[in-house]
Each structure stands twice: as structure tokens, then as C-alpha cells.
Enzyme design. Structure first.
Site, PDB file in Angstrom:
ATOM      1  N   LYS A  54       0.841  -1.221   0.032  1.00  0.00           N
ATOM      2  CA  LYS A  54       0.207   0.091  -0.052  1.00  0.00           C
ATOM      3  C   LYS A  54       0.798   1.129  -0.116  1.00  0.00           C
ATOM      4  O   LYS A  54       0.618   2.172  -0.798  1.00  0.00           O
ATOM      5  CB  LYS A  54      -0.811   0.001   1.257  1.00  0.00           C
ATOM      6  CG  LYS A  54      -2.010  -1.052   1.091  1.00  0.00           C
ATOM      7  CD  LYS A  54      -2.769  -1.466   2.163  1.00  0.00           C
ATOM      8  CE  LYS A  54      -3.705  -2.696   2.028  1.00  0.00           C
ATOM      9  NZ  LYS A  54      -4.533  -3.136   3.190  1.00  0.00           N
ATOM     10  N   GLN A  98      -4.334  -1.942   9.578  1.00  0.00           N
ATOM     11  CA  GLN A  98      -4.378  -3.102   8.887  1.00  0.00           C
ATOM     12  C   GLN A  98      -5.090  -4.030   9.784  1.00  0.00           C
ATOM     13  O   GLN A  98      -4.745  -4.158  11.245  1.00  0.00           O
ATOM     14  CB  GLN A  98      -2.903  -3.662   8.721  1.00  0.00           C
ATOM     15  CG  GLN A  98      -2.774  -4.652   8.014  1.00  0.00           C
ATOM     16  CD  GLN A  98      -3.592  -4.784   6.373  1.00  0.00           C
ATOM     17  OE1 GLN A  98      -3.481  -3.518   5.822  1.00  0.00           O
ATOM     18  NE2 GLN A  98      -3.731  -5.898   5.856  1.00  0.00           N
ATOM     19  N   ASP A 121     -10.868   3.045   4.332  1.00  0.00           N
ATOM     20  CA  ASP A 121     -11.122   1.551   4.252  1.00  0.00           C
ATOM     21  C   ASP A 121     -12.632   1.214   4.212  1.00  0.00           C
ATOM     22  O   ASP A 121     -13.123   0.283   3.932  1.00  0.00           O
ATOM     23  CB  ASP A 121     -10.604   0.733   5.468  1.00  0.00           C
ATOM     24  CG  ASP A 121      -9.471  -0.154   5.051  1.00  0.00           C
ATOM     25  OD1 ASP A 121      -9.375  -0.590   3.684  1.00  0.00           O
ATOM     26  OD2 ASP A 121      -8.520  -0.602   6.171  1.00  0.00           O
TER      27      ASP A 121
HETATM   28  N1  GUN Z   1      -7.152  -7.038   6.114  1.00  0.00           N
HETATM   29  C1  GUN Z   1      -7.115  -7.866   5.144  1.00  0.00           C
HETATM   30  N2  GUN Z   1      -7.852  -6.958   3.911  1.00  0.00           N
HETATM   31  C2  GUN Z   1      -7.583  -5.744   4.501  1.00  0.00           C
HETATM   32  C3  GUN Z   1      -8.129  -4.693   4.080  1.00  0.00           C
HETATM   33  O1  GUN Z   1      -8.804  -4.317   2.827  1.00  0.00           O
HETATM   34  N3  GUN Z   1      -7.981  -3.514   4.985  1.00  0.00           N
HETATM   35  C4  GUN Z   1      -7.602  -3.523   6.208  1.00  0.00           C
HETATM   36  N4  GUN Z   1      -7.419  -2.465   6.939  1.00  0.00           N
HETATM   37  N5  GUN Z   1      -7.180  -4.701   6.457  1.00  0.00           N
HETATM   38  C5  GUN Z   1      -7.227  -5.694   5.909  1.00  0.00           C
END
Ligand code: GUN
Length: 292
Positions: A54, A98, A121
Site C-alpha cells: 500500500k 491493517q 477502508d
Molecule cells: N486485512 C485484509 N484486507 C484488509 C483491508 O482491505 N483493509 C484492512 N485494513 N485490513 C485488511
């Protein structure tokens, strides 16, 4: 192969190019660089890899990022303090915590603290609540489900009036994917581990979205001829012919499904690249919202 292949890598590259162009235009106008703050708690290798992808994407698209890596035993109070400081920081436009968090932390309370305008998110209760209600507009929609819908739209799949069957009801993918399909006027069936006669329900799907984390679980003969199949799963499967000793497969048996489906996402190169592309789009939008 009869199915049209949905090339998520190419479609994600287009989205990223559009985001990069818009970010460059902003920069040229002297506006602040869209900036994403990532919060990584603990040392899960998969989470660390996702967060670093990311951050890399932010750099490639001319956007800013900062990462807060915290020890696995951080207290709830300390984590909440960090979120509050990121909410108050005007140079941060998007905040991504995350998931999953270590089990001693209260994920619900953490997500609830993220400011709605920075919730790139789309997991805060306000954004999810708006997604769930008719006539309300979330500011941000969760990235992986948004990527699934983007792929369907780009592939010319009619969503309105279609029967969408979603396998999986996770907060990150299955549940918001079902809500998005409903918001687009599909008729939605959500299946999960306790669902009975899954193959019969899958057979009704004009659109099948699979996010269950079980390698090659959905068989070709479950699928309705001509259906659009979106495979969110990423599983590693032992493969002696590969140098690494494994290969990636989805939750759908691709070799069987491609002979029946109308269109299908491959794994890798289907939904995977879309998640980050949508996150970059959301981060840019967060900056645009916060300019105003
Ligand atoms: N863990 C797995 N997929 C995601 C996501 O799209 N966002 C976040 N914050 N954590 C994740």
C-alpha cells in the site's frame, strides 16, 4: 476456455493511472499531497506485506504515506491515542488500520474512532451503516468489494435485477460485497459455513462472488452457464513444478469454472490488484473532500 477473462491487473493499472494523473494535477495546483497513514500492529508477515504494498503504491502514484508500526502488545489506550492524533493531523487524509488486530485489542472501538472523512477502508460503523441503508451514501466503500463491483462494471455485467450469490460473510469482503450488490439493485443471497445445499444456491447465481478462504472450493458444475464469477480468494497450493514449491489459487476451481462461466477473474491477477487501486482512489478522494 469459454469464459471471458477479467483482467484485474490491467483494469487496476488504468485506475492507478487515473489516480496518478489527478494527484499530479493537485500537486501542480499547490494542493497538499494526498497522504495515507497506515497502522500496523504486531509482526504478522502477511499484514506487513500488504501494508508495504500500500505504501509502495502511494509512492508510485505521487501520493504521500506514513506508516506507524506498533508492537503486538500495545495497549488499547495507546492505540486509541495514535488514532486520535492521526485524526487531528491535517497532513494525513486517509487512515488505514491493517486487520486483523491482535486479539487483546478491541477492533470495533478502534474502527469507530477513525474520522469518517479519513476512513478510506470504509470500515467505520458510519460508513458501513450508510452502505446498509437505502437513500444514504457512504463517503467510502470497502476496497476489495468496491474492486469486485468495478470489475463487473468494466466487464459489462448487468448488476441490476441479477441474482448475486455471495459466498462468505466477513466484515472485510462478504458482508460489504452483499450490501453493495443490494445497493445496485441485485437480488442477493449470502451463503456461509452453515448454509445447506450450497451447490444448488450457487447454481442460481448470475453473479457469483466468492470470499471464503478455501482453495478451489467451488466446482465448475456448481456454476450456472454464462455466470460472472468473481474469485476473491488467494490460497497457496503445493506445486512441485514451481521453484517456490507452491502456486496461488483462488476459492474457485478455475480450470473447471472457465469452461462454464461467462466471465471470470483469474488468481492471481483478478481481484487482488483492485484492492490497492481502490484504496488509492479512496485516499485521493479523502484529500479532495478535506480540501473543501
Ligand atoms: N486485512 C485484509 N484486507 C484488509 C483491508 O482491505 N483493509 C484492512 N485494513 N485490513 C485488511
Amino acid at each position: 476456455m469459454t469464459a471471458q477473462l477479467i483482467d484485474g491487473k490491467a483494469i487496476a493499472a488504468q485506475v492507478r493511472a487515473e489516480v496518478a494523473a489527478r494527484a499530479a494535477k493537485r500537486n501542480a495546483e499547490g494542493k497538499p499531497k494526498p497522504t495515507l497513514a497506515t497502522v500496523l500492529v504486531g509482526d504478522r508477515a502477511d499484514s506487513a506485506a500488504y501494508v508495504s504494498s500500500k505504501q509502495k503504491a502511494c509512492a508510485e502514484l505521487g501520493m504521500g504515506s506514513l506508516n506507524q508500526s506498533l508492537p503486538a502488545d500495545i495497549s488499547q489506550a495507546e492505540l486509541e491515542k495514535l488514532i486520535a492524533s492521526l485524526n487531528a493531523d491535517k497532513s494525513v487524509h486517509g487512515i488505514l488500520v491493517q486487520l486483523p488486530l491482535p486479539s487483546h485489542l478491541n477492533e470495533e472501538r478502534v474502527l469507530q474512532l477513525i474520522g469518517v472523512e479519513k476512513d478510506v477502508d470504509g470500515f467505520s460503523p458510519i460508513n458501513i451503516g450508510r452502505l446498509a441503508q437505502r437513500g444514504r451514501e457512504p463517503l467510502f466503500v470497502p476496497c476489495t468489494p468496491a474492486g469486485c463491483v468495478y470489475l463487473l462494471d468494466k466487464s459489462g455485467v448487468q448488476i441490476e435485477g441479477a441474482h448475486a450469490v455471495v459466498l462468505g460473510r466477513s466484515n472485510i469482503v462478504g458482508m460489504p460485497a452483499a450490501l453493495l450488490m443490494m445497493a445496485r439493485n441485485a437480488t442477493v443471497t449470502v451463503c456461509h459455513s452453515r448454509t445447506q445445499d450450497l451447490p444448488a444456491l450457487v447454481k442460481q447465481a448470475d453473479i457469483l462472488i466468492v470470499a471464503i478462504g478455501n482453495a478451489e472450493f467451488v466446482r465448475g458444475d456448481w456454476i450456472k452457464p454464462g455466470a460472472a464469477v468473481i474469485d476473491v480468494g488467494i490460497n497457496s497450493k503445493p506445486d512441485a513444478t514451481k521453484k517456490s514449491g507452491y502456486r496461488l489459487v483462488g476459492d474457485v476451481n478455475f480450470d473447471e469454472a472457465k469452461e462454464v462461466a461467462g466471465c471470470i477473474t483469474p488468481v492471481p491477477g483478478g481481484v487482488g490488484p483492485m484492492t490497492i487501486a481502490m484504496l488509492m482512489q479512496n485516499t485521493l478522494r479523502a484529500a479532495e473532500i478535506q480540501d473543501a
